[in-house]
Design an enzyme around this catalytic site. Structure first.
Site: not given
Ligand code: PEP
Length: 255
Positions: A9-11, A95, A97, A167, A173, A213, A235
Site C-alpha cells: 500500500n503506497w498510500k 483502511h 486512515e 491491521e 506506520g 509495521s 512503509g
Molecule cells: C498500511 O498502511 O496498511 C500499513 C500496514 O502501513 P505500515 O506497514 O507502514 O505500518
C-alpha cells in the site's frame, strides 16, 4: 492450502515517474516468485501507468479505495468499473486512515465491498482496533463489529472473493508491530468467526493478511504463523529491498 498474498500500500506516495521506477525494479527482482501472490496499490494518478508495466507479470494491481456506484455525479470518486477497466484485481477497502480522516464507516465499507465484488474486483478489507480499545480489553469485540459490519449481506460466493487484513491501528506506520502471537490470536479469532458465518470450508480458504509495521526483520516470524496468510505493507513497500525481502519471507514460509 491458501496462496500467500503480499500487497504493498503506497498510500499518498510516489509521482508517476517514481512509481514506474519502483515497480520496474520490484518486477525484475520477483521474477522467480511462484508460490506467493504479489500486488501493489499505487496512488490513483499512477495506477494506469503502473498497470501497463505489470501486464503479463506476476504482480497484480490494486487500488487504495473504490466507490460503490458505477458512474454519475460523485466528484472525486472512482468506480469499480473504472478500476477493472485498467486492470485492477484488488481494491483496499476500509483502511484505518480512510476511517480516521475521511469518515468511512462499517456501512460505507460494506457498500464498497459489495460494489467491488459485483464488478470482479477483490476487496482487501481492513479491520483493526485502536490502542485504547486494545488496552481496555475490547480488541476482539471491535474486530467482531468491524467484520460483521463489513460482511453484512455478503453470501458464500461473495466471501470467496474477499481478503481480510487485520491491521491494528496502533501498529500502522508506528514501527511497533503486533507480536506474532498477538497477531495470530486475532487471525485465529477472525477465522473462527468466518467459520461461524460461512462454515469451516470457506473459513479455511479465506486469506487473512497482517498489516502494521511489517518489515523484513519481523516478516519471517509473522508470516510463519498458521493463520497469517500474507501482509499488507505500507512503509516497507516503498523500498525495493524491504518489499522484496518480505515477499521472499512469504515464499519461504509457504514451503
Ligand atoms: C498500511 O498502511 O496498511 C500499513 C500496514 O502501513 P505500515 O506497514 O507502514 O505500518
Amino acid at each position: 492450502m491458501r496462496t500467500p498474498l503480499i500487497a504493498g500500500n503506497w498510500k499518498m506516495n510516489n509521482t508517476v515517474a517514481e512509481a514506474l521506477e519502483l515497480v520496474e525494479c520490484v518486477k525484475t527482482r520477483v521474477l522467480g516468485v511462484k508460490r506467493t501472490e504479489i500486488a501493489v496499490a499505487p496512488p490513483f494518478t499512477a495506477l494506469y501507468a503502473v498497470g501497463s508495466i505489470l501486464k503479463n507479470s506476476n504482480i497484480r494491481l490494486s487500488s487504495q479505495n473504490v466507490f460503490w456506484e458505477d458512474k454519475g455525479a460523485f466528484t472525486g470518486e472512482i468506480s469499480p468499473l473504472m478500476l477493472t477497466e485498467i486492470g485492477c484485481a484488488y481494491a483496499i477497502v476500509g483502511h484505518s486512515e480512510r476511517r480516521q480522516y475521511f469518515g468511512e464507516t462499517d456501512e460505507s465499507v460494506n457498500k464498497r465491498i459489495k460494489a467491488a465484488i459485483a464488478c470482479g474486483l477483490m476487496p482487501i478489507v481492513c479491520i483493526g482496533e485502536t490502542l485504547a480499545e486494545r488496552e481496555s480489553g475490547k480488541a476482539m469485540e471491535v474486530i467482531n463489529t468491524r467484520l460483521m459490519g463489513a460482511l453484512r449481506g455478503i453470501d458464500q460466493d461473495g466471501i470467496k472473493n474477499i481478503v481480510i487484513a487485520y491491521e491494528p491501528v496502533w501498529a500502522i506506520g508506528t514501527g511497533r508491530n503486533a507480536t506474532p502471537q498477538q497477531a495470530e490470536e486475532v487471525h485465529r479469532h477472525i477465522r473462527v468467526l468466518i467459520g461461524d458465518l460461512y462454515g469451516p470450508a470457506v473459513s479455511e480458504q479465506t486469506r487473512i493478511l497482517y498489516g502494521g509495521s511489517m518489515n523484513q526483520e519481523n516478516a519471517p516470524d509473522l508470516l510463519s504463523q498458521p493463520d497469517i496468510d500474507g501482509g499488507l505493507i505500507g512503509g516497507a513497500s516503498l523500498k525495493v529491498g524491504s518489499f522484496t525481502a518480505i515477499i521472499m519471507a512469504a515464499e519461504n514460509a509457504s514451503l
